[in-house]
Scaffold this motif. Sequence first.
Motif, PDB file in Angstrom:
ATOM      1  N   ALA A 122       0.880  -1.256  -0.145  1.00 39.15           N
ATOM      2  CA  ALA A 122       0.008  -0.139   0.046  1.00 39.15           C
ATOM      3  C   ALA A 122       0.796   1.428  -0.054  1.00 39.15           C
ATOM      4  CB  ALA A 122      -0.960  -0.105   1.247  1.00 39.15           C
ATOM      5  N   VAL A 123       1.860   1.102   0.546  1.00 42.71           N
ATOM      6  CA  VAL A 123       2.958   2.308   0.506  1.00 42.71           C
ATOM      7  C   VAL A 123       3.168   2.744  -0.919  1.00 42.71           C
ATOM      8  CG1 VAL A 123       5.173   0.870   0.507  1.00 42.71           C
ATOM      9  CG2 VAL A 123       5.052   3.116   1.446  1.00 42.71           C
ATOM     10  N   LEU A 124       3.252   1.785  -1.624  1.00 44.59           N
ATOM     11  CA  LEU A 124       3.292   2.395  -3.390  1.00 44.59           C
ATOM     12  C   LEU A 124       2.205   3.221  -3.857  1.00 44.59           C
ATOM     13  CD1 LEU A 124       4.930  -1.128  -4.680  1.00 44.59           C
ATOM     14  CD2 LEU A 124       5.978   1.162  -3.668  1.00 44.59           C
ATOM     15  N   THR A 125       0.888   3.203  -3.377  1.00 44.84           N
ATOM     16  CA  THR A 125      -0.184   3.743  -3.469  1.00 44.84           C
ATOM     17  C   THR A 125       0.104   5.393  -3.054  1.00 44.84           C
ATOM     18  OG1 THR A 125      -1.466   3.606  -1.645  1.00 44.84           O
ATOM     19  CG2 THR A 125      -1.429   1.973  -3.498  1.00 44.84           C
ATOM     20  N   VAL A 126       1.223   5.811  -2.858  1.00 45.94           N
ATOM     21  CA  VAL A 126       1.245   7.275  -2.552  1.00 45.94           C
ATOM     22  C   VAL A 126       0.905   8.390  -3.477  1.00 45.94           C
ATOM     23  CG1 VAL A 126       3.850   7.413  -3.454  1.00 45.94           C
ATOM     24  CG2 VAL A 126       3.024   9.029  -1.402  1.00 45.94           C
ATOM     25  N   PHE A 127       0.828   7.742  -4.744  1.00 48.00           N
ATOM     26  CA  PHE A 127       0.207   8.766  -5.764  1.00 48.00           C
ATOM     27  C   PHE A 127      -1.017   9.096  -5.610  1.00 48.00           C
ATOM     28  CE2 PHE A 127      -0.164   4.420  -7.335  1.00 48.00           C
ATOM     29  CZ  PHE A 127      -1.453   4.621  -7.605  1.00 48.00           C
ATOM     30  N   SER A 128      -1.713   8.245  -4.640  1.00 48.64           N
ATOM     31  CA  SER A 128      -3.120   8.751  -4.672  1.00 48.64           C
ATOM     32  C   SER A 128      -3.376  10.098  -3.870  1.00 48.64           C
ATOM     33  CB  SER A 128      -3.960   7.509  -3.668  1.00 48.64           C
ATOM     34  OG  SER A 128      -4.991   7.887  -3.270  1.00 48.64           O
ATOM     35  N   PRO A 129      -2.850  10.328  -2.636  1.00 49.88           N
ATOM     36  CA  PRO A 129      -2.623  11.726  -2.010  1.00 49.88           C
ATOM     37  C   PRO A 129      -2.209  12.691  -2.947  1.00 49.88           C
ATOM     38  CG  PRO A 129      -1.236  10.311  -0.755  1.00 49.88           C
ATOM     39  CD  PRO A 129      -1.965   9.192  -1.787  1.00 49.88           C
ATOM     40  N   ILE A 130      -1.059  12.337  -3.603  1.00 49.91           N
ATOM     41  CA  ILE A 130      -0.338  13.240  -4.561  1.00 49.91           C
ATOM     42  C   ILE A 130      -1.629  13.661  -5.507  1.00 49.91           C
ATOM     43  CG2 ILE A 130       1.279  13.579  -6.420  1.00 49.91           C
ATOM     44  CD1 ILE A 130       3.212  11.835  -4.551  1.00 49.91           C
ATOM     45  N   VAL A 131      -2.193  12.758  -6.255  1.00 52.43           N
ATOM     46  CA  VAL A 131      -3.139  13.275  -7.167  1.00 52.43           C
ATOM     47  C   VAL A 131      -4.402  13.894  -6.400  1.00 52.43           C
ATOM     48  CG1 VAL A 131      -4.910  12.255  -8.726  1.00 52.43           C
ATOM     49  CG2 VAL A 131      -2.637  11.265  -8.713  1.00 52.43           C
ATOM     50  N   MET A 132      -4.667  13.587  -5.185  1.00 52.53           N
ATOM     51  CA  MET A 132      -5.706  14.274  -4.871  1.00 52.53           C
ATOM     52  C   MET A 132      -5.268  15.866  -4.394  1.00 52.53           C
ATOM     53  SD  MET A 132      -8.813  14.488  -3.327  1.00 52.53           S
ATOM     54  CE  MET A 132      -9.570  13.054  -2.761  1.00 52.53           C
ATOM     55  N   THR A 133      -4.208  15.926  -3.726  1.00 49.31           N
ATOM     56  CA  THR A 133      -3.538  17.100  -3.346  1.00 49.31           C
ATOM     57  C   THR A 133      -3.395  18.042  -4.766  1.00 49.31           C
ATOM     58  OG1 THR A 133      -2.309  16.328  -1.547  1.00 49.31           O
ATOM     59  CG2 THR A 133      -1.612  18.565  -2.313  1.00 49.31           C
ATOM     60  N   TYR A 134      -2.954  17.694  -5.740  1.00 45.05           N
ATOM     61  CA  TYR A 134      -2.702  18.028  -7.020  1.00 45.05           C
ATOM     62  C   TYR A 134      -4.177  18.643  -7.554  1.00 45.05           C
ATOM     63  CZ  TYR A 134      -2.089  19.322 -11.994  1.00 45.05           C
ATOM     64  OH  TYR A 134      -2.283  19.647 -13.266  1.00 45.05           O
ATOM     65  N   PHE A 135      -5.224  17.976  -7.441  1.00 45.00           N
ATOM     66  CA  PHE A 135      -6.372  18.475  -8.113  1.00 45.00           C
ATOM     67  C   PHE A 135      -7.041  19.540  -7.240  1.00 45.00           C
ATOM     68  CE2 PHE A 135      -6.427  14.489 -10.853  1.00 45.00           C
ATOM     69  CZ  PHE A 135      -7.069  15.259 -11.980  1.00 45.00           C
ATOM     70  N   LEU A 136      -6.720  19.505  -6.033  1.00 47.45           N
ATOM     71  CA  LEU A 136      -7.382  20.214  -4.843  1.00 47.45           C
ATOM     72  C   LEU A 136      -6.446  21.537  -4.977  1.00 47.45           C
ATOM     73  CD1 LEU A 136      -7.735  17.994  -1.935  1.00 47.45           C
ATOM     74  CD2 LEU A 136      -9.588  18.995  -3.262  1.00 47.45           C
ATOM     75  N   ALA A 137      -5.278  21.597  -5.229  1.00 50.63           N
ATOM     76  CA  ALA A 137      -4.484  22.872  -5.206  1.00 50.63           C
ATOM     77  C   ALA A 137      -4.456  23.564  -6.350  1.00 50.63           C
ATOM     78  CB  ALA A 137      -3.253  22.507  -4.469  1.00 50.63           C
ATOM     79  N   PHE A 138      -4.184  22.644  -7.456  1.00 51.82           N
ATOM     80  CA  PHE A 138      -3.552  23.295  -8.759  1.00 51.82           C
ATOM     81  C   PHE A 138      -4.806  22.927 -10.004  1.00 51.82           C
ATOM     82  CE2 PHE A 138       0.197  21.966  -6.133  1.00 51.82           C
ATOM     83  CZ  PHE A 138       0.468  23.428  -5.927  1.00 51.82           C
ATOM     84  N   ALA A 139      -5.720  22.265  -9.922  1.00 49.77           N
ATOM     85  CA  ALA A 139      -6.238  21.742 -11.077  1.00 49.77           C
ATOM     86  C   ALA A 139      -7.885  22.362 -10.973  1.00 49.77           C
ATOM     87  CB  ALA A 139      -6.330  20.208 -11.323  1.00 49.77           C
ATOM     88  N   THR A 140      -8.680  21.517 -10.474  1.00 44.00           N
ATOM     89  CA  THR A 140     -10.127  21.701 -10.332  1.00 44.00           C
ATOM     90  C   THR A 140     -10.472  22.252  -8.922  1.00 44.00           C
ATOM     91  OG1 THR A 140     -10.487  19.557  -9.390  1.00 44.00           O
ATOM     92  CG2 THR A 140     -10.630  19.817 -11.699  1.00 44.00           C
ATOM     93  N   GLY A 141      -9.560  22.502  -8.020  1.00 39.01           N
ATOM     94  CA  GLY A 141      -9.945  22.980  -6.821  1.00 39.01           C
ATOM     95  C   GLY A 141      -9.667  24.657  -6.469  1.00 39.01           C
ATOM     96  N   ALA A 142      -8.459  24.757  -5.657  1.00 37.71           N
ATOM     97  CA  ALA A 142      -8.332  26.192  -5.448  1.00 37.71           C
ATOM     98  C   ALA A 142      -7.806  27.167  -6.561  1.00 37.71           C
ATOM     99  CB  ALA A 142      -6.890  26.324  -4.524  1.00 37.71           C
ATOM    100  N   ARG A 143      -7.186  26.704  -7.696  1.00 39.30           N
ATOM    101  CA  ARG A 143      -6.846  27.624  -8.761  1.00 39.30           C
ATOM    102  C   ARG A 143      -7.807  28.031  -9.554  1.00 39.30           C
ATOM    103  NH1 ARG A 143      -1.824  30.002  -7.893  1.00 39.30           N
ATOM    104  NH2 ARG A 143      -0.647  28.334  -7.250  1.00 39.30           N
TER     105      ARG A 143
END
Length: 262
Positions: free
Chosen positions: A208-229
């Motif tokens: 499961a440690v290899l699924t770190v891209f999951s929170p990375i993707v969520m953070t990217y969308f929230l901060a830089f894609a469909t969220g804050a930006r």
Amino acid sequence: MSRFLLATLLSLATAAVVMGVTALIARRLGKVSVVDIAWGLVFVAIAWVCTLVGPGPRPLLLAVLVTVWGGRLAWHIRRRALGAGEDPRYEKILSKAPPEKRFAFAVRKVFVVQALAAYVISLPLQVAAAGDSRPLGWVAAIGFVVFLVGIGFEAIGDTQLARFKADPANKGKIMDRGLWAWTRHPNYFGDAAVWWGLWLIASEVWPAVLTVFSPIVMTYFLAFATGARLLESEMSKRPGYPEYMQRTSMFFPLPPRRRPAS
């Protein structure tokens, strides 16, 4: 591997069913923005499906925490959306399609995309369900604390904003108090922290440690894609918001900078 395949197939099917039903409801109501209510609930459904594949303390804890997060988010968005029209974000998306093809366009560009995003982001839940049933350890404890910080930022930030908007004296003003003085998007930051916490809880079970891209993707969308930006592209046009941007951190909470001298 067989349990993971079962968990991942059931999760994908669950995401497809939830978003498919949501698309039909959206068509009936004439509002694509109903998908925002379903966003938290699709994770709740996936989390509980995963407990059927891998019963044990870790999948159960993850399911409970996801239910707290997703249920609160769905309830908050539903309450905020009552009596409101279509979200401007979705109006902009739908404006690219002719009227007779709007629903099919919305299915492709909104509901299918969100179903796939939910499937990918929920991978830590799927892998944790397929892993062994070892006891929860200190990494999971840290993850639980991070989750609490995240849900706290979301809930407190939303409450503070709701109270601010409810006061007629604040009409036309920019909310820059409480958590909103430390970050311009405490709810989005809290959302990201929630998923980093869930990943930490899941990551005690290999791989499961290899699924770190999951929170990375969520953070990217929230901060830089469909969220804050995306939100700030509209908010920056409001009087006082550019000054608010100068003194307040965009995403990660930081002490507010001094107001520029007038």
